[in-house]
Design a protein around this motif. Structure first.
Motif, PDB file in Angstrom:
ATOM      1  N   ARG A  16      24.609  58.022  18.117  1.00 55.99           N
ATOM      2  CA  ARG A  16      24.380  57.541  19.487  1.00 55.99           C
ATOM      3  C   ARG A  16      25.728  57.353  20.177  1.00 55.99           C
ATOM      4  NH1 ARG A  16      20.382  52.644  21.437  1.00 55.99           N
ATOM      5  NH2 ARG A  16      20.941  52.715  23.662  1.00 55.99           N
ATOM      6  N   ARG A  17      25.760  57.760  21.439  1.00 62.15           N
ATOM      7  CA  ARG A  17      26.981  57.636  22.228  1.00 62.15           C
ATOM      8  C   ARG A  17      26.616  57.143  23.617  1.00 62.15           C
ATOM      9  NH1 ARG A  17      31.681  62.257  23.240  1.00 62.15           N
ATOM     10  NH2 ARG A  17      33.184  60.856  24.240  1.00 62.15           N
ATOM     11  N   ASP A  18      27.303  56.068  24.043  1.00 61.97           N
ATOM     12  CA  ASP A  18      27.081  55.475  25.362  1.00 61.97           C
ATOM     13  C   ASP A  18      28.408  55.501  26.134  1.00 61.97           C
ATOM     14  OD1 ASP A  18      24.514  54.939  24.552  1.00 61.97           O
ATOM     15  OD2 ASP A  18      24.964  52.891  23.923  1.00 61.97           O
ATOM     16  N   ARG A  19      28.350  56.041  27.343  1.00 61.78           N
ATOM     17  CA  ARG A  19      29.530  56.090  28.211  1.00 61.78           C
ATOM     18  C   ARG A  19      29.160  55.523  29.576  1.00 61.78           C
ATOM     19  NH1 ARG A  19      31.612  62.169  27.955  1.00 61.78           N
ATOM     20  NH2 ARG A  19      29.365  62.475  28.255  1.00 61.78           N
ATOM     21  N   SER A  50      28.569  53.937  39.881  1.00 58.99           N
ATOM     22  CA  SER A  50      28.414  53.642  38.453  1.00 58.99           C
ATOM     23  C   SER A  50      27.658  54.788  37.803  1.00 58.99           C
ATOM     24  CB  SER A  50      27.653  52.324  38.261  1.00 58.99           C
ATOM     25  OG  SER A  50      27.388  52.099  36.897  1.00 58.99           O
ATOM     26  N   ARG A  51      28.174  55.281  36.698  1.00 59.85           N
ATOM     27  CA  ARG A  51      27.543  56.358  35.939  1.00 59.85           C
ATOM     28  C   ARG A  51      27.334  55.897  34.488  1.00 59.85           C
ATOM     29  NH1 ARG A  51      30.573  62.032  37.732  1.00 59.85           N
ATOM     30  NH2 ARG A  51      30.062  61.877  39.991  1.00 59.85           N
ATOM     31  N   ASP A  52      26.128  56.088  34.012  1.00 62.94           N
ATOM     32  CA  ASP A  52      25.762  55.677  32.646  1.00 62.94           C
ATOM     33  C   ASP A  52      25.205  56.907  31.922  1.00 62.94           C
ATOM     34  OD1 ASP A  52      25.061  54.456  30.349  1.00 62.94           O
ATOM     35  OD2 ASP A  52      23.592  53.079  31.207  1.00 62.94           O
ATOM     36  N   HIS A  53      25.855  57.275  30.813  1.00 62.65           N
ATOM     37  CA  HIS A  53      25.462  58.453  30.038  1.00 62.65           C
ATOM     38  C   HIS A  53      25.154  58.009  28.604  1.00 62.65           C
ATOM     39  CE1 HIS A  53      25.373  62.613  28.640  1.00 62.65           C
ATOM     40  NE2 HIS A  53      26.143  62.237  27.626  1.00 62.65           N
ATOM     41  N   GLN A  54      23.927  58.290  28.142  1.00 60.78           N
ATOM     42  CA  GLN A  54      23.487  57.906  26.802  1.00 60.78           C
ATOM     43  C   GLN A  54      22.971  59.132  26.066  1.00 60.78           C
ATOM     44  OE1 GLN A  54      20.592  54.778  27.008  1.00 60.78           O
ATOM     45  NE2 GLN A  54      21.920  53.384  28.175  1.00 60.78           N
ATOM     46  N   GLU A  55      23.425  59.280  24.834  1.00 60.54           N
ATOM     47  CA  GLU A  55      22.960  60.355  23.953  1.00 60.54           C
ATOM     48  C   GLU A  55      22.546  59.752  22.618  1.00 60.54           C
ATOM     49  OE1 GLU A  55      25.908  63.327  23.464  1.00 60.54           O
ATOM     50  OE2 GLU A  55      25.839  64.028  25.553  1.00 60.54           O
ATOM     51  N   ASN A  56      21.387  60.144  22.150  1.00 57.21           N
ATOM     52  CA  ASN A  56      20.864  59.613  20.884  1.00 57.21           C
ATOM     53  C   ASN A  56      20.153  60.744  20.151  1.00 57.21           C
ATOM     54  OD1 ASN A  56      20.083  58.023  18.805  1.00 57.21           O
ATOM     55  ND2 ASN A  56      18.731  56.693  19.971  1.00 57.21           N
ATOM     56  N   GLU A  57      20.596  61.014  18.932  1.00 58.49           N
ATOM     57  CA  GLU A  57      20.023  62.101  18.144  1.00 58.49           C
ATOM     58  C   GLU A  57      19.705  61.582  16.741  1.00 58.49           C
ATOM     59  OE1 GLU A  57      20.913  66.749  16.845  1.00 58.49           O
ATOM     60  OE2 GLU A  57      22.470  65.517  17.778  1.00 58.49           O
ATOM     61  N   VAL A  58      18.491  61.901  16.288  1.00 58.57           N
ATOM     62  CA  VAL A  58      18.032  61.485  14.964  1.00 58.57           C
ATOM     63  C   VAL A  58      17.676  62.738  14.172  1.00 58.57           C
ATOM     64  CG1 VAL A  58      16.344  60.159  13.649  1.00 58.57           C
ATOM     65  CG2 VAL A  58      17.179  59.293  15.837  1.00 58.57           C
ATOM     66  N   LEU A  59      18.188  62.814  12.939  1.00 58.81           N
ATOM     67  CA  LEU A  59      17.937  63.955  12.068  1.00 58.81           C
ATOM     68  C   LEU A  59      17.456  63.415  10.719  1.00 58.81           C
ATOM     69  CD1 LEU A  59      18.293  67.071  12.233  1.00 58.81           C
ATOM     70  CD2 LEU A  59      20.418  66.774  10.986  1.00 58.81           C
TER      71      LEU A  59
END
Length: 437
Positions: free
Chosen positions: A156-159, A363-372
């Motif tokens: 998971r990555r939050d920017r 304001s910019r919010d970028h979220q990435e979440n990957e489950v394997l």
């Protein structure tokens, strides 16, 4: 021989050195038999088949012959009791399946399972007990076992980026009447003629807040547990927290002196990595898996009826697959991406290039979440099957269940002429003895 069945039995018995006892209800029946290269057991079985009778040993050299009727068999056939101890059954239902199979296949009326001793108690004829022993030996095998390697990979990555000047949303203007004194109550009242001719007024501009923030967060969760399970038995894995969630009815507020938690019930939900796997091992080194895997987490909270409730994100997979031993199965990359853009500022001025950073905040919010999820089955134990377990077993007829042994079917080999001599001559032989016709 072609004679009455009684005479045939007497003749066979005298040739074999046996005394034949006939049942008082044995009927007179003329039969014809031809016996060639037959043992005494085979001869008696063939004669009994022609005469519709059965025989049983009474002593070492005495046999009893009776009509082949159900009542006569119940009167003369001896029954024995035997206890069979099982070593590989783990659940009472496993023993129940074995007992049910024996009762239906062999028509056993006196069979009892003893759960406390992990044993089966049977009372019946020796032939049926011999068949039951073989069936129990084949069914009481150690169940296959499999080890399932579960790998859960979550990244998971939050920017978050905030830049700009956010002004307040209000501005005030006040007018001053030049003809009025400072003590007058009409200080802020300005006539139209004075306002149009030019009056004094004050403008209060709103304040502003400068925003300059950048946040970059990365989270990686790697779990690699191993589950070992018996064939057909579910294996469960719980890694995470138990979160309370309010259920049922409750009353919010305490205006009447009622605590809002008085009528509220709570249940706990497993949050984290939850895996339920039921394997089935096949003889060809393949494994069928019934899988239910859930990866969840608490992402926020909300207030419902005056009580704060958690918000739980859920990623769940349920399906059935069949894999070879050591084969890797990837249950799909569950990918989630969220982009949020927020603009806060004065209308019009917030869209002017370059100047918009003075009159707006972005304001910019970028979220990435990957489950394997990766599964790898490895077989630990297979059923211990031998060629003897796969061979069929002769069990007689439907009305007369009996075991036909190998020596009962084979024809006896010729006996050498000098079999009982002190110095046998290996070259000279005599033909096999035959029962006279």
């Amino acid at each position: 021989m072609s004679n009455d069945a009684r005479a045939v039995y007497d003749t066979v018995g005298k040739l074999a050195g046996l005394t034949v006892i006939l049942d008082p209800d044995f009927p007179a029946r003329r039969i014809s038999v031809e016996l060639s290269d037959a043992t005494i057991r085979q001869a008696l079985d063939i004669v009994s088949m022609e005469a519709k009778a059965f025989w049983k040993p009474v002593t070492q050299n005495i046999i009893l012959v009776a009509p082949d009727q159900p009542q006569k068999r119940r009167d003369y056939e001896e029954q024995i009791v035997q206890m069979f101890y099982l070593s590989n059954t783990t659940l009472p239902q496993d023993m129940t399946e074995i007992v049910t199979s024996l009762r239906q296949l062999l028509d056993l009326k006196r069979i009892q399972q003893v759960n406390s001793q992990n044993a089966v108690l049977i009372r019946d004829t020796p032939d049926k007990l011999a068949i039951a022993e073989k069936i129990i030996h084949e069914l009481d095998n150690a169940k296959p076992e499999v080890v399932i390697q579960v790998e859960v990979l979550q990244a998971r990555r939050d920017r978050v980026h905030e830049l700009g000047i956010a002004p307040d949303g209000t501005a005030t203007i006040s007018f001053v009447n030049p003809d009025s004194s400072s003590s007058s109550s009409n200080t802020n009242k300005v006539p139209w003629n004075k306002l149009l001719s030019g009056g004094d007024y004050n403008v209060t501009l709103p304040g502003a807040t400068v925003h300059a923030l950048m946040t970059d967060g990365t989270t990686q969760i790697i779990q690699n547990p191993e589950l070992r399970s018996i064939d057909g038995q579910p294996a469960k894995l719980r890694v995470g927290d138990r979160v309370p969630v309010a259920t049922g009815s409750f009353q919010a507020g305490s205006s009447a002196g009622i605590n809002p938690l008085v009528n509220t019930q709570f249940q706990y939900i497993d949050v984290g990595v939850n895996a339920d796997i039921t394997p089935h091992v096949h003889p060809d080194h393949e494994v069928s898996l019934k899988i239910s895997i859930e990866v969840s987490s608490v992402t926020g909270s909300t207030t419902i009826g005056g009580i704060q409730q958690p918000i739980i994100s859920q990623r769940k997979i349920e399906h059935d697959i069949r894999l070879k031993e050591g084969e890797v199965s990837i249950l799909g990359g569950l990918f989630e991406r969220i982009d949020t853009k927020t603009l806060n500022g004065w209308p019009g001025l917030a869209h002017i290039p370059l100047l918009r950073y003075l009159f707006s905040s972005e304001s910019r919010d970028h979220q990435e979440n990957e489950v394997l999820v990766v599964l790898i089955p490895r077989i630990v134990r297979l059923p211990a099957l031998t060629p003897a377990d796969l061979r069929p077993l002769s069990t007689g007829t439907e009305s007369n269940v009996q075991v036909r042994r190998k020596e009962d079917i084979q024809t006896p080999a010729p006996t050498p002429d000098n079999a009982y001599a002190e110095n046998p001559a290996p070259t000279k032989q005599r033909p096999a003895e035959r029962i006279p016709q």
